[in-house]
Design an enzyme around this catalytic site. Structure first.
Site, mmCIF file in Angstrom:
data_model
loop_
_atom_site.group_PDB
_atom_site.id
_atom_site.type_symbol
_atom_site.label_atom_id
_atom_site.label_comp_id
_atom_site.label_asym_id
_atom_site.label_seq_id
_atom_site.Cartn_x
_atom_site.Cartn_y
_atom_site.Cartn_z
ATOM 1 N N HIS A 106 0.840 -1.200 0.000
ATOM 2 C CA HIS A 106 0.000 0.000 0.000
ATOM 3 C C HIS A 106 0.876 1.252 0.000
ATOM 4 O O HIS A 106 2.083 1.191 0.232
ATOM 5 C CB HIS A 106 -0.875 0.018 1.267
ATOM 6 C CG HIS A 106 -0.069 0.220 2.519
ATOM 7 N ND1 HIS A 106 0.694 -0.774 3.099
ATOM 8 C CD2 HIS A 106 0.144 1.330 3.289
ATOM 9 C CE1 HIS A 106 1.320 -0.302 4.165
ATOM 10 N NE2 HIS A 106 1.019 0.982 4.299
ATOM 11 N N ASP A 108 0.481 5.159 1.950
ATOM 12 C CA ASP A 108 -0.289 5.666 3.085
ATOM 13 C C ASP A 108 -1.389 6.645 2.659
ATOM 14 O O ASP A 108 -1.167 7.518 1.812
ATOM 15 C CB ASP A 108 0.650 6.356 4.088
ATOM 16 C CG ASP A 108 1.581 5.350 4.749
ATOM 17 O OD1 ASP A 108 1.253 4.148 4.746
ATOM 18 O OD2 ASP A 108 2.642 5.774 5.246
ATOM 19 N N HIS A 256 4.644 0.216 0.029
ATOM 20 C CA HIS A 256 5.417 -0.469 1.068
ATOM 21 C C HIS A 256 4.563 -1.518 1.759
ATOM 22 O O HIS A 256 3.329 -1.511 1.651
ATOM 23 C CB HIS A 256 6.018 0.518 2.077
ATOM 24 C CG HIS A 256 5.012 1.361 2.798
ATOM 25 N ND1 HIS A 256 4.429 2.481 2.254
ATOM 26 C CD2 HIS A 256 4.479 1.258 4.044
ATOM 27 C CE1 HIS A 256 3.599 3.037 3.120
ATOM 28 N NE2 HIS A 256 3.601 2.308 4.209
ATOM 29 N N ARG A 272 5.347 7.264 13.622
ATOM 30 C CA ARG A 272 5.228 7.718 12.229
ATOM 31 C C ARG A 272 4.649 9.124 12.135
ATOM 32 O O ARG A 272 3.691 9.450 12.820
ATOM 33 C CB ARG A 272 4.327 6.770 11.438
ATOM 34 C CG ARG A 272 4.300 7.095 9.957
ATOM 35 C CD ARG A 272 3.318 6.208 9.213
ATOM 36 N NE ARG A 272 2.063 6.912 9.008
ATOM 37 C CZ ARG A 272 0.957 6.348 8.529
ATOM 38 N NH1 ARG A 272 0.939 5.074 8.226
ATOM 39 N NH2 ARG A 272 -0.140 7.055 8.359
HETATM 40 C C1 OGA Z 1 3.153 2.619 8.141
HETATM 41 C C2 OGA Z 1 3.498 1.267 7.773
HETATM 42 C C3 OGA Z 1 5.406 -0.094 8.056
HETATM 43 C C4 OGA Z 1 6.114 -0.783 9.139
HETATM 44 O O1 OGA Z 1 3.448 3.012 9.272
HETATM 45 O O2 OGA Z 1 2.600 3.321 7.288
HETATM 46 O O3 OGA Z 1 3.028 0.780 6.783
HETATM 47 O O4 OGA Z 1 7.065 -1.488 8.799
HETATM 48 N N1 OGA Z 1 4.381 0.705 8.561
HETATM 49 O O5 OGA Z 1 5.749 -0.643 10.294
HETATM 50 MN MN MN Z 2 1.996 2.402 5.609
#
Ligand code: OGA
Ligand code: MN
Length: 303
Positions: A106, A108, A256, A272
Site C-alpha cells: 500500500h 499511506d 510499502h 510515524r
Molecule cells: C506505516 C506502515 C510499516 C512498518 O506506518 O505506514 O506501513 O514497517 N508501517 O511498520
Molecule cells: Mn503504511
C-alpha cells in the site's frame, strides 16, 4: 557546503543518509541535498537518529505540512496527534490495534482525498530478527509495462477502499465503523504524474477494490497483474531495521509493506509522521458504479 553523505542501498530504491543530525533544523544546503536524494532514491534511511516525538515532527515538517491523522484517529501519541504509534505493545492491557499495520502492499492514506506525500517512520524498539519493511518503486513499475497496457490504464481510475487494509475486520468494531464513515471508497487515477519529478508512475495498491466502471470480477485479474508487477523483486528495496533508524519514503512513488516476519512476543515500536499530499480523487458511489459492469446487470439487460 554540507557533510551529507548519500549511499545507495539497492538498485530500485533506498539510500542511507549520514553526516547530518536530525535533531537540529537542516541548513538550506542540507535540505536541498536530502530532498534531491529523496526524489532520486525514494526511500531514505537515516541511521542513529534518536529523536523525541517533537523532534520527529519538526524534522518532517521541513518537507511539507504534517498530517494530524484525523482520518484514522487512533493510536496517536497521547500528546502529539501528528505522531502515529505503529506498535505491537499492548495499550491499557489490550492488544494494540496497530500491531498489524501495513501488512499488504500500500501507500499511506490512499483511502483519503489527500494520499500522503511522504511518511517518516522512526524505530524505537525492534525484535531480535525480522520486522522488516519492503518498498517498491512505482516509476519502474510504470516504465516496464508494454505500450498496450500503458495505453489501457492511462485513463483508468481505481477505487481505494479502507476496508481492504489487511486485518481490518479484526479491529475493534466501533473503530471499524468510524473509519468507514470517515473514509468512504475513493477513486484515484491509476497513472499519476509525480508533481516534483514530472515522471509517470503506476499508482496501484492492494487496497484497491475495482476500477471505475468495471465490476470486481472484471477488475480483479488486472489488479492482480498490476500489483504483482509493481512489487516484482527487481523493483523492491527491503529495509532491515536498527533502533533509531529513521526511514522517510516518497509515498507518491512507492508502495510499502510491513512484514510479519518476527516473533510477536517481542516488541516492535515505531513512531510515524506523514506529510499531507495534494488533493486527488473523488468519493464514489460503489453501488451505482458496480451495477454498470456487473455480470448480473448484463444478464438482466439481455433477459
Ligand atoms: C506505516 C506502515 C510499516 C512498518 O506506518 O505506514 O506501513 O514497517 N508501517 O511498520
Ligand atoms: Mn503504511
Amino acid at each position: 557546503m554540507n557533510n551529507v553523505k548519500i549511499n545507495p542501498l539497492a538498485y530500485a530504491a533506498g539510500a542511507s543518509v549520514t553526516g547530518v543530525d536530525l535533531r537540529k533544523p537542516l541548513t538550506n544546503a542540507e535540505l536541498e541535498a536530502v530532498t534531491k536524494a529523496w526524489h532520486n532514491h525514494l526511500v531514505l534511511v537515516f541511521p542513529e537518529q534518536n529523536l523525541t516525538p517533537q523532534e520527529l515532527i519538526d524534522f518532517t515538517s521541513q518537507f511539507g505540512q504534517v498530517e494530524r491523522n484525523d482520518n484514522v484517529p487512533y493510536y496517536r501519541h497521547p500528546e502529539f496527534p501528528e505522531v502515529l504509534l505503529v506498535s505491537n505493545k499492548p495499550v491499557d492491557g489490550k492488544p494494540s490495534q496497530t500491531r498489524n499495520t501495513g501488512r499488504n502492499w500500500h501507500a499511506d492514506l490512499t483511502y483519503t482525498d489527500r494520499p500522503a506525500k511522504g511518511s517518516a517512520l522512526l524505530c524505537k524498539e525492534k525484535p531480535n530478527v525480522g520486522g522488516d519493511t519492503m518498498f517498491a518503486n512505482l516509476y519502474m513499475a510504470y516504465d516496464t509495462l508494454s505500450p498496450v497496457i500503458r495505453n489501457f490504464i492511462d485513463t483508468l481510475e481505481a477505487v481505494h477502499d479502507i476496508t481492504l487494509i489487511k486485518g481490518f475486520s479484526r479491529r475493534d468494531p466501533a473503530q471499524i465503523e468510524e473509519m468507514r464513515r470517515l473514509n468512504p471508497p475513493i477513486a484515484h487515477p491509476v497513472v499519476r504524474i509525480h508533481p516534483e519529478t514530472d515522471k509517470k508512475l503506476l499508482f496501484i495498491s492492494e487496497r484497491v477494490r475495482n476500477f471505475v466502471g468495471m465490476s470486481e470480477e472484471e477488475s480483479q485479474p488486472i489488479l492482480d497483474f498490476l500489483n504483482r508487477h509493481a512489487t516484482s523483486p527487481e523493483f523492491v528495496f527491503r529495509h532491515r531495521w536498527s533502533v533509531n533508524d529513521l526511514v522517510m519514503w516518497d509515498n507518491r512513488a512507492t508502495l510499502h509493506v510491513a512484514l510479519a516476519d518476527f516473533d510477536q512476543s517481542q516488541s516492535r515500536h515505531m513512531m510515524r509522521c506523514s506529510l499531507l499530499g495534494e488533493r486527488s480523487g473523488y468519493v464514489i458511489n460503489v453501488d451505482e458504479d458496480q451495477s454498470a459492469g456487473s455480470l448480473k446487470s448484463a444478464l438482466a439487460a439481455v433477459s
